[in-house]
Design a protein around this motif. Structure first.
Motif, PDB file in Angstrom:
ATOM      1  N   TYR A 126       0.773  -1.330  -0.012  1.00 14.78           N
ATOM      2  CA  TYR A 126       0.009   0.096  -0.041  1.00 14.78           C
ATOM      3  C   TYR A 126       0.752   1.186  -0.096  1.00 14.78           C
ATOM      4  O   TYR A 126       0.291   2.425  -0.227  1.00 14.78           O
ATOM      5  CB  TYR A 126      -0.927   0.152   1.150  1.00 14.78           C
ATOM      6  N   PHE A 182      -6.316   4.944   3.413  1.00 15.89           N
ATOM      7  CA  PHE A 182      -6.290   3.835   2.410  1.00 15.89           C
ATOM      8  C   PHE A 182      -5.093   3.473   2.783  1.00 15.89           C
ATOM      9  O   PHE A 182      -4.792   1.948   2.623  1.00 15.89           O
ATOM     10  CB  PHE A 182      -6.594   4.288   1.023  1.00 15.89           C
ATOM     11  N   HIS A 201      -5.266   3.744  11.522  1.00 18.71           N
ATOM     12  CA  HIS A 201      -6.355   3.800  10.544  1.00 18.71           C
ATOM     13  C   HIS A 201      -7.670   4.277  11.233  1.00 18.71           C
ATOM     14  O   HIS A 201      -8.303   5.309  10.764  1.00 18.71           O
ATOM     15  CB  HIS A 201      -6.494   2.585  10.037  1.00 18.71           C
ATOM     16  N   TYR A 227     -19.433   9.522   4.571  1.00 16.90           N
ATOM     17  CA  TYR A 227     -19.856   8.513   3.765  1.00 16.90           C
ATOM     18  C   TYR A 227     -21.089   7.593   4.372  1.00 16.90           C
ATOM     19  O   TYR A 227     -21.454   6.613   3.741  1.00 16.90           O
ATOM     20  CB  TYR A 227     -18.664   7.449   3.543  1.00 16.90           C
ATOM     21  N   VAL A 281     -18.151  12.148  -7.451  1.00 11.40           N
ATOM     22  CA  VAL A 281     -17.333  12.049  -6.382  1.00 11.40           C
ATOM     23  C   VAL A 281     -16.798  13.344  -5.946  1.00 11.40           C
ATOM     24  O   VAL A 281     -16.934  13.795  -4.859  1.00 11.40           O
ATOM     25  CB  VAL A 281     -16.328  11.064  -6.597  1.00 11.40           C
ATOM     26  N   HIS A 308      -9.381   9.906  -2.375  1.00 15.86           N
ATOM     27  CA  HIS A 308     -10.794   9.539  -2.487  1.00 15.86           C
ATOM     28  C   HIS A 308     -11.511   9.851  -3.898  1.00 15.86           C
ATOM     29  O   HIS A 308     -12.197   9.167  -4.260  1.00 15.86           O
ATOM     30  CB  HIS A 308     -11.764  10.215  -1.524  1.00 15.86           C
ATOM     31  N   GLY A 331     -12.847   6.660  -6.270  1.00 11.20           N
ATOM     32  CA  GLY A 331     -14.007   6.742  -6.949  1.00 11.20           C
ATOM     33  C   GLY A 331     -14.579   7.048  -8.401  1.00 11.20           C
ATOM     34  O   GLY A 331     -15.411   6.870  -8.614  1.00 11.20           O
ATOM     35  N   THR A 377     -13.366   2.815 -10.086  1.00  9.46           N
ATOM     36  CA  THR A 377     -13.885   1.822  -9.573  1.00  9.46           C
ATOM     37  C   THR A 377     -15.504   1.614  -9.969  1.00  9.46           C
ATOM     38  O   THR A 377     -15.916   0.913 -10.810  1.00  9.46           O
ATOM     39  CB  THR A 377     -13.967   1.856  -8.095  1.00  9.46           C
ATOM     40  N   LEU A 404      -6.298  -8.667  -1.727  1.00  6.28           N
ATOM     41  CA  LEU A 404      -6.136  -7.288  -0.827  1.00  6.28           C
ATOM     42  C   LEU A 404      -4.955  -7.999   0.072  1.00  6.28           C
ATOM     43  O   LEU A 404      -5.421  -8.554   1.226  1.00  6.28           O
ATOM     44  CB  LEU A 404      -7.129  -6.888  -0.270  1.00  6.28           C
ATOM     45  N   ARG A 460      -2.503  -8.774   3.409  1.00  8.39           N
ATOM     46  CA  ARG A 460      -2.499  -8.490   4.931  1.00  8.39           C
ATOM     47  C   ARG A 460      -1.505  -9.474   5.331  1.00  8.39           C
ATOM     48  O   ARG A 460      -1.233 -10.549   4.936  1.00  8.39           O
ATOM     49  CB  ARG A 460      -3.807  -8.704   5.573  1.00  8.39           C
ATOM     50  N   ALA A 463     -17.022  -7.519  -3.034  1.00  7.07           N
ATOM     51  CA  ALA A 463     -16.851  -6.371  -3.988  1.00  7.07           C
ATOM     52  C   ALA A 463     -16.212  -5.032  -3.322  1.00  7.07           C
ATOM     53  O   ALA A 463     -15.355  -4.562  -3.925  1.00  7.07           O
ATOM     54  CB  ALA A 463     -17.828  -6.096  -4.831  1.00  7.07           C
ATOM     55  N   PHE A 464     -16.663  -4.780  -2.113  1.00  8.39           N
ATOM     56  CA  PHE A 464     -16.225  -3.700  -1.428  1.00  8.39           C
ATOM     57  C   PHE A 464     -15.320  -4.114  -0.144  1.00  8.39           C
ATOM     58  O   PHE A 464     -15.193  -3.595   0.677  1.00  8.39           O
ATOM     59  CB  PHE A 464     -17.413  -2.782  -0.687  1.00  8.39           C
ATOM     60  N   ARG A 499     -11.955  -1.964   7.352  1.00  6.73           N
ATOM     61  CA  ARG A 499     -10.986  -1.358   6.456  1.00  6.73           C
ATOM     62  C   ARG A 499     -11.781  -1.612   4.955  1.00  6.73           C
ATOM     63  O   ARG A 499     -11.043  -1.561   3.812  1.00  6.73           O
ATOM     64  CB  ARG A 499      -9.602  -2.003   6.249  1.00  6.73           C
ATOM     65  N   CYS A 504     -14.587  -0.623   1.955  1.00  6.69           N
ATOM     66  CA  CYS A 504     -15.028   0.644   1.117  1.00  6.69           C
ATOM     67  C   CYS A 504     -15.424   1.315   1.970  1.00  6.69           C
ATOM     68  O   CYS A 504     -16.752   1.256   2.201  1.00  6.69           O
ATOM     69  CB  CYS A 504     -15.391   0.395  -0.165  1.00  6.69           C
ATOM     70  N   VAL A 505     -15.139   2.652   2.274  1.00  4.48           N
ATOM     71  CA  VAL A 505     -15.791   3.780   2.839  1.00  4.48           C
ATOM     72  C   VAL A 505     -16.953   4.432   2.025  1.00  4.48           C
ATOM     73  O   VAL A 505     -18.005   4.869   2.467  1.00  4.48           O
ATOM     74  CB  VAL A 505     -14.851   4.608   3.516  1.00  4.48           C
ATOM     75  N   ALA A 529     -21.204   4.834  -3.956  1.00  5.84           N
ATOM     76  CA  ALA A 529     -20.866   3.993  -4.997  1.00  5.84           C
ATOM     77  C   ALA A 529     -22.137   3.494  -5.530  1.00  5.84           C
ATOM     78  O   ALA A 529     -22.512   3.584  -6.667  1.00  5.84           O
ATOM     79  CB  ALA A 529     -19.747   3.017  -5.064  1.00  5.84           C
TER      80      ALA A 529
HETATM   81  C1  HEM Z   1     -18.174   0.415  -7.262  1.00  5.74           C
HETATM   82  C2  HEM Z   1     -17.308   1.116  -6.627  1.00  5.74           C
HETATM   83  C3  HEM Z   1     -16.282   0.662  -5.633  1.00  5.74           C
HETATM   84  C4  HEM Z   1     -15.844  -0.413  -5.250  1.00  5.74           C
HETATM   85  C5  HEM Z   1     -15.978  -1.823  -5.835  1.00  5.74           C
HETATM   86  C6  HEM Z   1     -14.953  -0.333  -4.334  1.00  5.74           C
HETATM   87  C7  HEM Z   1     -14.052  -1.213  -3.535  1.00  5.74           C
HETATM   88  C8  HEM Z   1     -13.173  -1.002  -2.640  1.00  5.74           C
HETATM   89  C9  HEM Z   1     -12.379  -2.227  -2.014  1.00  5.74           C
HETATM   90  C10 HEM Z   1     -12.273  -3.477  -2.408  1.00  5.74           C
HETATM   91  C11 HEM Z   1     -11.646  -1.317  -1.085  1.00  5.74           C
HETATM   92  C12 HEM Z   1     -10.600  -2.097  -0.059  1.00  5.74           C
HETATM   93  C13 HEM Z   1      -9.285  -2.033  -0.801  1.00  5.74           C
HETATM   94  C14 HEM Z   1      -8.099  -2.815   0.158  1.00  5.74           C
HETATM   95  O1  HEM Z   1      -8.417  -3.118   1.259  1.00  5.74           O
HETATM   96  O2  HEM Z   1      -7.035  -2.621  -0.406  1.00  5.74           O
HETATM   97  C15 HEM Z   1     -11.919  -0.020  -1.037  1.00  5.74           C
HETATM   98  C16 HEM Z   1     -11.564   0.763  -0.197  1.00  5.74           C
HETATM   99  C17 HEM Z   1     -11.477   2.352  -0.299  1.00  5.74           C
HETATM  100  N1  HEM Z   1     -12.451   2.873  -1.055  1.00  5.74           N
HETATM  101 FE1  HEM Z   1     -13.821   2.008  -2.374  1.00  5.74          FE
HETATM  102  N2  HEM Z   1     -14.747   0.970  -3.928  1.00  5.74           N
HETATM  103  C18 HEM Z   1     -15.846   1.911  -4.887  1.00  5.74           C
HETATM  104  C19 HEM Z   1     -15.933   3.049  -4.691  1.00  5.74           C
HETATM  105  C20 HEM Z   1     -15.463   4.188  -3.883  1.00  5.74           C
HETATM  106  C21 HEM Z   1     -15.791   5.427  -3.785  1.00  5.74           C
HETATM  107  C22 HEM Z   1     -16.995   6.062  -4.752  1.00  5.74           C
HETATM  108  C23 HEM Z   1     -14.963   6.132  -2.810  1.00  5.74           C
HETATM  109  C24 HEM Z   1     -14.901   7.214  -2.450  1.00  5.74           C
HETATM  110  C25 HEM Z   1     -15.496   8.263  -2.805  1.00  5.74           C
HETATM  111  C26 HEM Z   1     -14.126   5.007  -2.492  1.00  5.74           C
HETATM  112  C27 HEM Z   1     -13.147   5.158  -1.427  1.00  5.74           C
HETATM  113  C28 HEM Z   1     -12.525   4.154  -0.726  1.00  5.74           C
HETATM  114  C29 HEM Z   1     -11.545   4.480   0.333  1.00  5.74           C
HETATM  115  C30 HEM Z   1     -11.199   5.635   0.838  1.00  5.74           C
HETATM  116  C31 HEM Z   1     -11.085   3.193   0.648  1.00  5.74           C
HETATM  117  C32 HEM Z   1     -10.098   2.950   1.905  1.00  5.74           C
HETATM  118  C33 HEM Z   1     -10.881   2.386   3.097  1.00  5.74           C
HETATM  119  C34 HEM Z   1      -9.820   2.184   4.227  1.00  5.74           C
HETATM  120  O3  HEM Z   1      -9.055   1.915   4.159  1.00  5.74           O
HETATM  121  O4  HEM Z   1     -10.658   2.260   5.546  1.00  5.74           O
HETATM  122  N3  HEM Z   1     -14.358   3.777  -3.135  1.00  5.74           N
HETATM  123  N4  HEM Z   1     -12.992   0.261  -2.146  1.00  5.74           N
END
Ligand code: HEM
Length: 491
Positions: A104, A116, A124, A135, A184, A288, A292, A295, A355, A357, A418-419, A424, A426-427, A432
């Motif tokens: 990361y 992130f 974190h 969010y 976004v 962010h 956004g 994805t 992802l 760890r 997917a999220f 940790r 997706c916030v 989304a």
């Molecule tokens: C379909 C849309 C989206 C998908 C599938 C998605 C998926 C993910 C996934 C799988 C992670 C974890 C990644 C990891 O652990 O390496 C993540 C983290 C994150 N996503 Fe999304 N994301 C999407 C949209 C968005 C949007 C719209 C935003 C912001 C506006 C966003 C902001 C973030 C942030 C800031 C993190 C880090 C969270 C943390 O570490 O606490 N994502 N996302």
């Protein structure tokens, strides 16, 4: 000075013993030996790295899961899991799961660690306490937030109308990325959000952050900083690192404003509960913003492509029927739309890859395996969504109905990755989902879509980037036709 041959022999033997001992510990005596996987993976990570450099890591790891089952050793110190129990242990234990690996570090912004890129859970949690509130679903569904998304969906629909009689390239012209970008930035900065669907100046910013061909360059930098220095110029020409002056300018300039709307992230980060300095605020916002775009944009791109296939026209027709029958319903009160979006994200997760760890101090039991501390463990959405066929029968088939059956609902949700999952995950998930549903509603209420004959199925194969995937051919041509106010016939 004469060096005694006996001394040379002794030194040689000692070196051999040391290397042999290390090799034995890593291979024959490794506690990971009980884990299934290719024999070569016990000795070297080169095969895995080769697939990573060829942008095919996700498919390679999935192939190993199909062959060896839900637990596979993919490198001497790395294990991939694809089960609900492993997702829970790795990503949810203690709230936010195990700490992230140095992978990361590749995503630091302005040299700062964002939420992130923060590796350990204490740091974190501190950042998340400041940011998460904006969010939360209750904030996303506030009227000023939703109005901005609806306005941008209407701008997208204008592009569809203009394309009638020809085709719209959702990927190369990146209309879906523009939509996601405008949504976004609305959520981060309103009233300073972008309008890249209508202005070239904002479109140029979006293009800077969305097209990135530096996968190999960044991987060399990560795995071997020395080699990266030696090959510097050559790598630069082969896989140019991304430069984002327009985006930096936009974010740094916007973050100096002090009157963003109360629902925005910028307002929150400038408020009394935040201790972030101005560069931290800008780094977080840029992060962010980028998180956004590809994805949400690619999730919509793959999903609209699938809905346009002859095999899925019945789903498209059913979606339209639901939309036409419920014109006044809230976007999140339409069960078939919800099922279509979940199934799209299951089949085509925009972040399909591992992802990574670290197993914490003392080691942990993951499923039925004892895994020593320091081992790199991960799950990848692409496999988690497919490997358990009792939960997802015919996993490669796009079948939204599977989400509508009450039986097995809890098991499906446990395996929906997917999220990601846990603290940790997706916030931006609620944002989304709102963007996806509002756009699909606007499009499929008014249009039918079919694939352009110039497209091939292969060009829509998933191609890995550093932490997302995109269509291999980097094009997605769809033909939009005005929909009759009657549902589409699928004969
Ligand atoms: C379909 C849309 C989206 C998908 C599938 C998605 C998926 C993910 C996934 C799988 C992670 C974890 C990644 C990891 O652990 O390496 C993540 C983290 C994150 N996503 Fe999304 N994301 C999407 C949209 C968005 C949007 C719209 C935003 C912001 C506006 C966003 C902001 C973030 C942030 C800031 C993190 C880090 C969270 C943390 O570490 O606490 N994502 N996302």
């Amino acid at each position: 000075m004469v060096v005694s041959p006996v001394l040379v022999a002794c030194l040689g033997l000692s070196a051999l013993l040391l290397v042999g001992d290390a090799l034995l510990r890593r291979t024959v005596l490794s506690p990971l030996n009980g884990i299934p996987g290719p024999v070569l993976a016990r000795f070297t990570s080169l095969v895995l790295k080769w697939h990573e450099f060829s942008a095919r890591r996700t498919a390679y790891v999935h192939g190993l899961h199909r062959r060896y089952g839900p637990v596979v050793r993919i490198a001497p110190n790395e294990v991939s899991f694809a089960s609900a129990a492993a997702v829970k242990e790795i990503y949810c234990s203690g709230g936010s799961g195990y700490d992230k690996t140095e992978f990361y570090d590749l995503f630091k912004v302005y040299g700062r660690r964002t939420m992130f890129t923060t590796l350990n859970k204490e740091d974190h949690a501190r950042k998340k306490r400041i940011l998460a509130d904006r969010y939360a679903n209750t904030n996303v569904v506030r009227q000023p937030s939703l109005d901005g998304i609806a306005e941008r969906a209407a701008n997208f629909v204008k592009k569809c109308s203009q394309s009638v009689g020809g085709s719209l390239d959702l990927y190369v012209r990146t209309y879906l990325h523009s939509y996601a970008f405008d949504c976004v930035t609305h959520h981060l900065f309103h009233p300073y959000g972008t309008d890249s669907l209508q202005t070239e100046q904002d479109e140029a910013i979006m293009r800077e952050v969305t097209f990135d061909d530096s996968l190999q360059n960044r991987l060399v930098g990560y795995y071997s900083p020395t080699l990266h220095k030696v090959l510097g110029k050559l790598l630069y020409w082969l896989a140019k690192p991304r430069q984002t002056p327009l985006a930096d300018n936009f974010v740094l300039g916007t973050c100096s404003k002090t009157d963003a709307a109360p629902f925005t992230l910028l307002d929150r980060m400038q408020g009394p509960s935040s201790d972030l300095d101005q560069l931290d605020v800008a780094a977080e916002c840029l992060d962010h913003m980028v998180a956004g775009i590809d994805t949400t944009g690619d999730a919509l791109c793959f999903l609209m492509w699938e809905l346009s296939q002859p095999r899925s026209l019945s789903h498209q027709a059913r979606l339209r029927a639901e939309l036409l029958a419920n014109p006044g319903a809230a976007f999140d009160r339409l069960p078939f739309l919800d099922a279509v979006v979940l199934e799209g994200l299951r089949c085509f997760p925009p972040i399909p890859m591992s992802l990574p760890r670290y197993v914490p101090r003392g080691g942990r039991a993951i499923g039925s395996y004892a895994v020593p501390e320091g081992t790199v463990v991960s799950c990848q959405a692409y496999s988690v969504h497919r490997i358990d066929q009792a939960v997802f029968p015919k996993p490669d088939v796009f079948y939204p109905d599977r989400w509508l059956h009450p039986d097995g609902d809890a098991e499906r949700k446990r395996l929906f990755f997917a999220f990601a999952s846990g603290g940790r995950g997706c916030v931006g998930k609620h944002l989304a989902l709102a963007e996806m549903k509002i756009l699909l509603r606007a499009v499929y209420t008014s249009f039918t879509t079919l694939p352009d004959p110039a497209m091939t199925a292969e060009s829509m194969d998933m191609s890995d980037q550093l932490i997302s995937s995109r269509p291999l051919g980097q094009a997605c041509l769809l033909a939009f036709s005005p929909a009759a106010s009657q549902p589409l016939s699928t004969d």
